[in-house]
Design an enzyme around this catalytic site. Structure first.
Site, PDB file in Angstrom:
ATOM      1  N   ASP A   1     101.496  -4.214  46.903  1.00  0.00           N
ATOM      2  CA  ASP A   1     103.122  -4.371  46.741  1.00  0.00           C
ATOM      3  C   ASP A   1     103.818  -3.333  46.011  1.00  0.00           C
ATOM      4  O   ASP A   1     104.557  -2.881  46.314  1.00  0.00           O
ATOM      5  CB  ASP A   1     103.672  -5.820  46.379  1.00  0.00           C
ATOM      6  CG  ASP A   1     103.471  -6.658  47.806  1.00  0.00           C
ATOM      7  OD1 ASP A   1     102.781  -6.190  48.816  1.00  0.00           O
ATOM      8  OD2 ASP A   1     104.147  -7.579  48.026  1.00  0.00           O
TER       9      ASP A   1
ATOM     10  N   SER B   1     109.770 -10.664  44.797  1.00  0.00           N
ATOM     11  CA  SER B   1     108.330 -10.726  44.261  1.00  0.00           C
ATOM     12  C   SER B   1     108.272 -11.993  43.259  1.00  0.00           C
ATOM     13  O   SER B   1     109.264 -12.259  42.687  1.00  0.00           O
ATOM     14  CB  SER B   1     108.276  -9.346  43.156  1.00  0.00           C
ATOM     15  OG  SER B   1     106.902  -9.692  42.574  1.00  0.00           O
TER      16      SER B   1
ATOM     17  N   CYS C   1      94.929  -8.631  45.863  1.00  0.00           N
ATOM     18  CA  CYS C   1      96.161  -9.191  45.304  1.00  0.00           C
ATOM     19  C   CYS C   1      97.326  -9.169  46.513  1.00  0.00           C
ATOM     20  O   CYS C   1      97.061  -8.835  47.549  1.00  0.00           O
ATOM     21  CB  CYS C   1      97.001  -8.507  44.044  1.00  0.00           C
ATOM     22  SG  CYS C   1      96.744  -6.817  44.082  1.00  0.00           S
ATOM     23  N   ASP C   2      98.447  -9.945  46.197  1.00  0.00           N
ATOM     24  CA  ASP C   2      99.455  -9.946  47.268  1.00  0.00           C
ATOM     25  C   ASP C   2      99.149 -10.504  48.518  1.00  0.00           C
ATOM     26  O   ASP C   2      98.583 -11.971  48.190  1.00  0.00           O
ATOM     27  CB  ASP C   2     100.037  -8.561  47.553  1.00  0.00           C
ATOM     28  CG  ASP C   2     100.637  -7.903  46.350  1.00  0.00           C
ATOM     29  OD1 ASP C   2     101.347  -8.655  45.597  1.00  0.00           O
ATOM     30  OD2 ASP C   2     100.724  -6.834  45.981  1.00  0.00           O
TER      31      ASP C   2
END
Length: 557
Positions: free
Chosen positions: A82, A467, A122-123
């Protein structure tokens, strides 16, 4: 789902000569093809630090599989970051979740795997992998990559969110260009997931809270030797799981999802977990609603907060005992009667708290309720999400004047021109799952405003998302979204908007007859994208309150 064939079925008899020959061509011999066939699935790339360690870690996993009498077969999935995808690239981030799940489903369905080791980055990667594990329901264990180390600057620790907020400080002339360059240069000193409680670490820790990885695996830093030892042990354990027949849906129970929600609320985790946990639960055949999440948050004290909501980082969390220490504190609230990947109860994961200033006791929490609140009202009839652990000491009720924007880019131009002032409610619409498409996160504008000293003086409301590294009055996941005619589509500049956290309300302070009249005049926009995967996505994706699933069944509910 259609039954997944195993390696015995793949390699059986005369017809099995075809796949046996293919495997032999890559170096496997006949005896190895009689052992449990384990897929080692890594979301590896050279693009970002969260995925970079996985290529090496996969080799240690494979060593463990060989040692335990299995046969490892490695393949990769995509790994969107991201931080890199900010702006136009963010259209692809949430949709990548569905591709990760589909890639694994396709490879396992076409192959003949007996078990899986999943190495997310991740994300959206850990979420897509959890969705695949629940969907396929063959023995599966995870190895989260773990956080990078923060940059230690005397008594201060810097993480990725500090770069975002430094952008705003630079724009507002609060720091020099030299200071900004130093922050950019030093803040990501190692590989691993950014050392804050963003989506990457929230979901990595959720994997452990669900009992889907070995105890302690989520917070051991990526660069530590202990991570490599865990990788070997993970490889050994999956072979035992195959022999035991231990499958994800035995672990991913309704009670266990409730535990995961409590963990997120107790640690001030990312609002994105509210989007992802219902999607994972759906794949496991379980309903997890916004009301369920809000009820669990209401009854779960917040025991720890991490950057950017406090000074503590994932290094502090690791030193304090990590996921197991929080679970230990939450023990009176948890459901404990289900297996984990170690074949024992979740209490096996409990650890003592080593730093009380980082993880508070249940009787003396940081906040009396969890870090996320679900808001409803005439502006969000089906729900919206705010991370109150990031609101700090701001008032719990905010009434401001709407300024409307049709995209993140419109808002960024407004911020760059220094046109935002205290009391504004910045409404960013047509950024939902369909309208964006892809439900982009607004973390950069949120961080810019914080860096400019406006973080608790203005509010942001969007049918997109924020986020886990955002703070302030940031309200996302507004449903229904503007693209399908949600009330956010008819907000006008100058309207008053009320955010009441105590009463969980998000209201447009406009006469109901006027709202009805505006809605009657509203007409749908054309789909923002027609071609390619994004075109398919924006035609078929569901709403955020149902997990933004790319699944026709969701659209029929």
């Amino acid at each position: 789902m259609k039954k997944i064939r195993n390696s015995a079925e793949l390699f059986a008899g005369v017809k099995g000569a075809y796949p046996r020959a293919m495997f032999k061509a890559t170096g496997y011999h006949r005896e190895e093809l009689r052992k449990p066939l384990i897929g080692v699935v890594s979301s590896w790339s050279e693009m970002h630090p969260g995925s970079y360690p996985n290529k090496e870690l996969a080799q240690f996993v494979k060593a463990g599989i060989w040692a335990a009498g299995g046969t490892p077969v490695e393949f990769h999935t995509i790994a969107v970051c991201d931080a890199i995808a900010q702006g136009a690239g963010m259209h692809f981030s949430l949709p990548s979740r569905e591709i990760v799940a589909a890639e694994i489903e396709v490879m396992v369905g076409a192959g003949g795997f007996d078990g899986l080791v999943l190495l997310p980055s991740c994300d959206k990667s850990p979420v897509g992998m959890l969705m695949a594990a629940a969907r396929l329901n063959i023995p599966t264990i995870f190895l989260p990559p773990g956080p990078m180390l923060p940059y230690f600057n005397n008594s201060e620790q810097r993480v990725m969110s500090d770069i975002k907020e430094a952008m705003g400080a630079l724009e507002d002339n609060k720091i020099s260009a030299e200071d900004f360059a130093a922050i950019e240069e030093d803040t990501c000193p190692t590989t691993g997931v950014c050392a804050m409680m963003g989506t990457g670490n929230t979901m990595g820790c959720v994997i452990e809270a669900l009992g889907m990885c070995l105890p302690g695996a989520a917070t051991v830093p990526s660069v530590f030797a202990g991570k490599r030892r865990l990788a070997k042990l993970t490889g050994e354990r999956i072979v035992a799981m195959v022999r035991e027949g231990l499958r994800p849906r035995q672990i991913l129970t309704e009670a266990n999802f409730h535990n995961a929600v409590r963990f997120v609320m107790a640690t001030g985790g990312s609002t994105n977990a509210v989007l992802h946990l219902p999607a994972i639960a759906y794949e496991a055949g379980i309903s997890l609603t916004l009301d369920d999440i809000d009820t669990l948050s209401e009854s779960t004290p917040c025991l720890a907060k991490f950057k950017p909501s406090s000074k503590y980082t994932l290094w502090d969390f690791y030193e304090a005992g990590g996921v197991g220490a929080v679970l230990n504190e939450l023990a009176p609230l948890l459901n404990k009667d289900f297996p984990t990947v170690v074949g024992d109860k979740i209490s096996t994961y409990f650890r003592p708290v080593k730093r009380r200033e980082v993880i508070r006791p249940l009787a003396d929490p940081v906040q009396p309720r969890g870090g996320i609140v679900i808001l409803r009202g005439n502006l969000a009839p089906d729900g919206a999400v705010i991370k109150i652990s990031g609101v700090q000491d701001a008032p719990r009720r905010f009434v401001g004047t709407a300024k409307t924007f049709e995209s993140e880019e419109d808002l960024m131009r407004h911020i760059a021109n220094k046109q935002v002032k205290a009391g504004d409610v910045l409404v960013i619409r047509y950024e939902g799952p369909r309208g964006g498409p892809g439900m982009r996160e607004m973390s950069i504008p949120a961080a810019l405003l914080t860096g400019m000293g406006l973080g608790d003086k203005v509010a942001m409301i969007t049918d997109g998302r924020f986020s886990g590294a955002s703070r302030g009055f940031c309200i996302g996941h507004v449903t229904p979204e503007a693209q399908v005619g949600g009330p956010i589509a008819i907000v006008q500049d100058g309207d008053l908007i009320e955010i009441d956290i105590a009463r969980k309300r998000l209201n447009l302070l406009v006469d109901e007859a006027e709202i009805a009249a505006r809605l009657s005049r509203w007409s749908p926009r054309e789909a923002p994208v027609e071609e390619g995967y994004l075109g398919l996505y924006c035609r078929h994706v569901g709403q955020a309150d149902k997990g933004a699933l790319l699944n026709p069944a969701i659209l029929e509910q």
